[in-house]
Scaffold this motif. Structure first.
Motif, PDB file in Angstrom:
ATOM      1  N   TYR A   1       0.703   3.005  -3.363  1.00 55.14           N
ATOM      2  CA  TYR A   1      -0.569   3.452  -3.908  1.00 55.14           C
ATOM      3  C   TYR A   1      -0.655   4.968  -4.052  1.00 55.14           C
ATOM      4  O   TYR A   1      -1.533   5.476  -4.737  1.00 55.14           O
ATOM      5  CB  TYR A   1      -1.727   2.955  -3.051  1.00 55.14           C
ATOM      6  CG  TYR A   1      -1.868   1.447  -2.994  1.00 55.14           C
ATOM      7  CD1 TYR A   1      -1.089   0.594  -3.775  1.00 55.14           C
ATOM      8  CD2 TYR A   1      -2.783   0.860  -2.138  1.00 55.14           C
ATOM      9  CE1 TYR A   1      -1.225  -0.774  -3.715  1.00 55.14           C
ATOM     10  CE2 TYR A   1      -2.932  -0.515  -2.073  1.00 55.14           C
ATOM     11  CZ  TYR A   1      -2.158  -1.321  -2.857  1.00 55.14           C
ATOM     12  OH  TYR A   1      -2.298  -2.682  -2.790  1.00 55.14           O
TER      13      TYR A   1
ATOM     14  N   SER B   1       0.798  -1.228   0.000  1.00 55.89           N
ATOM     15  CA  SER B   1       0.000   0.000   0.000  1.00 55.89           C
ATOM     16  C   SER B   1       0.832   1.280   0.000  1.00 55.89           C
ATOM     17  O   SER B   1       0.330   2.334  -0.389  1.00 55.89           O
ATOM     18  CB  SER B   1      -0.957   0.007   1.194  1.00 55.89           C
ATOM     19  OG  SER B   1      -0.232  -0.011   2.408  1.00 55.89           O
TER      20      SER B   1
ATOM     21  N   MET C   1      -3.706   0.618  -8.122  1.00 53.85           N
ATOM     22  CA  MET C   1      -4.552   0.749  -6.928  1.00 53.85           C
ATOM     23  C   MET C   1      -4.734   2.203  -6.483  1.00 53.85           C
ATOM     24  O   MET C   1      -5.429   2.462  -5.511  1.00 53.85           O
ATOM     25  CB  MET C   1      -3.950  -0.065  -5.780  1.00 53.85           C
ATOM     26  CG  MET C   1      -3.924  -1.554  -6.030  1.00 53.85           C
ATOM     27  SD  MET C   1      -5.572  -2.253  -6.248  1.00 53.85           S
ATOM     28  CE  MET C   1      -6.217  -2.068  -4.607  1.00 53.85           C
TER      29      MET C   1
ATOM     30  N   ASN D   1     -10.301   7.212  -3.894  1.00 51.50           N
ATOM     31  CA  ASN D   1     -11.752   7.290  -3.723  1.00 51.50           C
ATOM     32  C   ASN D   1     -12.178   7.045  -2.289  1.00 51.50           C
ATOM     33  O   ASN D   1     -13.206   7.545  -1.854  1.00 51.50           O
ATOM     34  CB  ASN D   1     -12.452   6.301  -4.655  1.00 51.50           C
ATOM     35  CG  ASN D   1     -12.316   6.709  -6.106  1.00 51.50           C
ATOM     36  OD1 ASN D   1     -12.086   7.875  -6.418  1.00 51.50           O
ATOM     37  ND2 ASN D   1     -12.440   5.743  -7.007  1.00 51.50           N
ATOM     38  N   ARG D   2     -11.411   6.282  -1.540  1.00 48.75           N
ATOM     39  CA  ARG D   2     -11.730   6.043  -0.131  1.00 48.75           C
ATOM     40  C   ARG D   2     -11.146   7.121   0.758  1.00 48.75           C
ATOM     41  O   ARG D   2     -11.487   7.200   1.920  1.00 48.75           O
ATOM     42  CB  ARG D   2     -11.198   4.681   0.308  1.00 48.75           C
ATOM     43  CG  ARG D   2     -11.991   3.549  -0.268  1.00 48.75           C
ATOM     44  CD  ARG D   2     -11.628   2.275   0.403  1.00 48.75           C
ATOM     45  NE  ARG D   2     -10.207   2.008   0.185  1.00 48.75           N
ATOM     46  CZ  ARG D   2      -9.665   0.813   0.184  1.00 48.75           C
ATOM     47  NH1 ARG D   2     -10.421  -0.228   0.414  1.00 48.75           N
ATOM     48  NH2 ARG D   2      -8.390   0.650  -0.017  1.00 48.75           N
TER      49      ARG D   2
ATOM     50  N   ASN E   1      -6.433   4.830  -7.693  1.00 50.11           N
ATOM     51  CA  ASN E   1      -7.792   5.376  -7.704  1.00 50.11           C
ATOM     52  C   ASN E   1      -8.677   4.772  -6.628  1.00 50.11           C
ATOM     53  O   ASN E   1      -9.493   5.469  -6.037  1.00 50.11           O
ATOM     54  CB  ASN E   1      -8.433   5.210  -9.079  1.00 50.11           C
ATOM     55  CG  ASN E   1      -7.820   6.153 -10.084  1.00 50.11           C
ATOM     56  OD1 ASN E   1      -7.290   7.204  -9.729  1.00 50.11           O
ATOM     57  ND2 ASN E   1      -7.852   5.770 -11.345  1.00 50.11           N
ATOM     58  N   GLN E   2      -8.538   3.481  -6.350  1.00 54.60           N
ATOM     59  CA  GLN E   2      -9.337   2.869  -5.299  1.00 54.60           C
ATOM     60  C   GLN E   2      -9.023   3.512  -3.952  1.00 54.60           C
ATOM     61  O   GLN E   2      -9.901   3.758  -3.154  1.00 54.60           O
ATOM     62  CB  GLN E   2      -9.094   1.351  -5.210  1.00 54.60           C
ATOM     63  CG  GLN E   2      -9.706   0.571  -6.337  1.00 54.60           C
ATOM     64  CD  GLN E   2      -8.792   0.476  -7.548  1.00 54.60           C
ATOM     65  OE1 GLN E   2      -7.786   1.169  -7.670  1.00 54.60           O
ATOM     66  NE2 GLN E   2      -9.156  -0.383  -8.478  1.00 54.60           N
TER      67      GLN E   2
END
Length: 191
Positions: free
Chosen positions: A131, A128, A138, A144-145, A140-141
């Motif tokens: 990211y 991570s 990964m 978005n969170r 954008n995921q």
């Protein structure tokens, strides 16, 4: 005179005895590393690519290669290297200043890495910490969170969560998002 020498000796001895306080400077530039770079490095100044005998300056996002008897700096991969797969070839991390000025040393030292395809590129990592790189699959995921998975939604590397310093849709040192399709010409000489 003897007393003065004794006092001087004592002062020097006391001065040498003072505990020193070393400063530790930890830098991280993960968000600046290109997604074709190798995993495992929190800070990178330059990549040296033995297969191409060129350098990539990570903080400046610039390629440095030898042409016409001098070092050329450009923000895009030169056309003569467009057929190479940056994701596969071996990259050597060099954290010296201007390593291209000692190119003969690095060329000899890392000649055995030519043709090796033994590194995982950042693009393929599921760690991570990568990211934050805009073009990571990964990114954008996570953006978005509003937080890194399993991490603190606070700032990372002085950036907003889920953001990097890259422009959307751009890979470091590339235009158009493809590492092997250069666009345009570069400037002459390293900066």
């Amino acid at each position: 005179m003897k007393n003065a020498l004794i006092m001087l000796g004592l002062l020097v001895g006391i001065g040498l005895y003072q505990p020193s306080h070393a400063q530790v400077n930890v830098s991280v530039n993960i968000g600046s590393q290109p997604i074709w770079g190798p995993t495992g490095y929190d800070y990178v100044n330059y990549y040296y690519l033995p297969d191409l005998d060129i350098y990539y300056n990570v903080p400046q996002q610039q390629w440095i290669y030898f042409d016409g008897g001098r070092w050329i700096t450009t923000s895009v991969l030169p056309p003569r290297y467009s057929s190479y797969d940056l994701y596969r070839m071996h990259k050597v991390v060099i954290n010296d200043n201007q390593p291209y000025l000692r190119n003969a040393v690095y060329r000899k030292q890392y000649a055995s890495f030519k043709g090796r395809y033994d590194q995982q590129p950042i693009r393929d990592s599921r760690d991570s910490k990568y990211y934050v790189i805009n073009n990571h699959p990964m990114h954008n995921q996570v953006a978005n969170r509003g937080a890194r998975p399993g991490g603190n939604p606070g700032r990372m590397n002085g950036q907003q969560p889920g953001r990097s310093n890259q422009q959307p849709g751009r890979d470091r040192g590339q235009q158009g998002g493809h590492p092997n399709r250069p666009q345009g010409e570069g400037s002459r000489g390293p900066r």
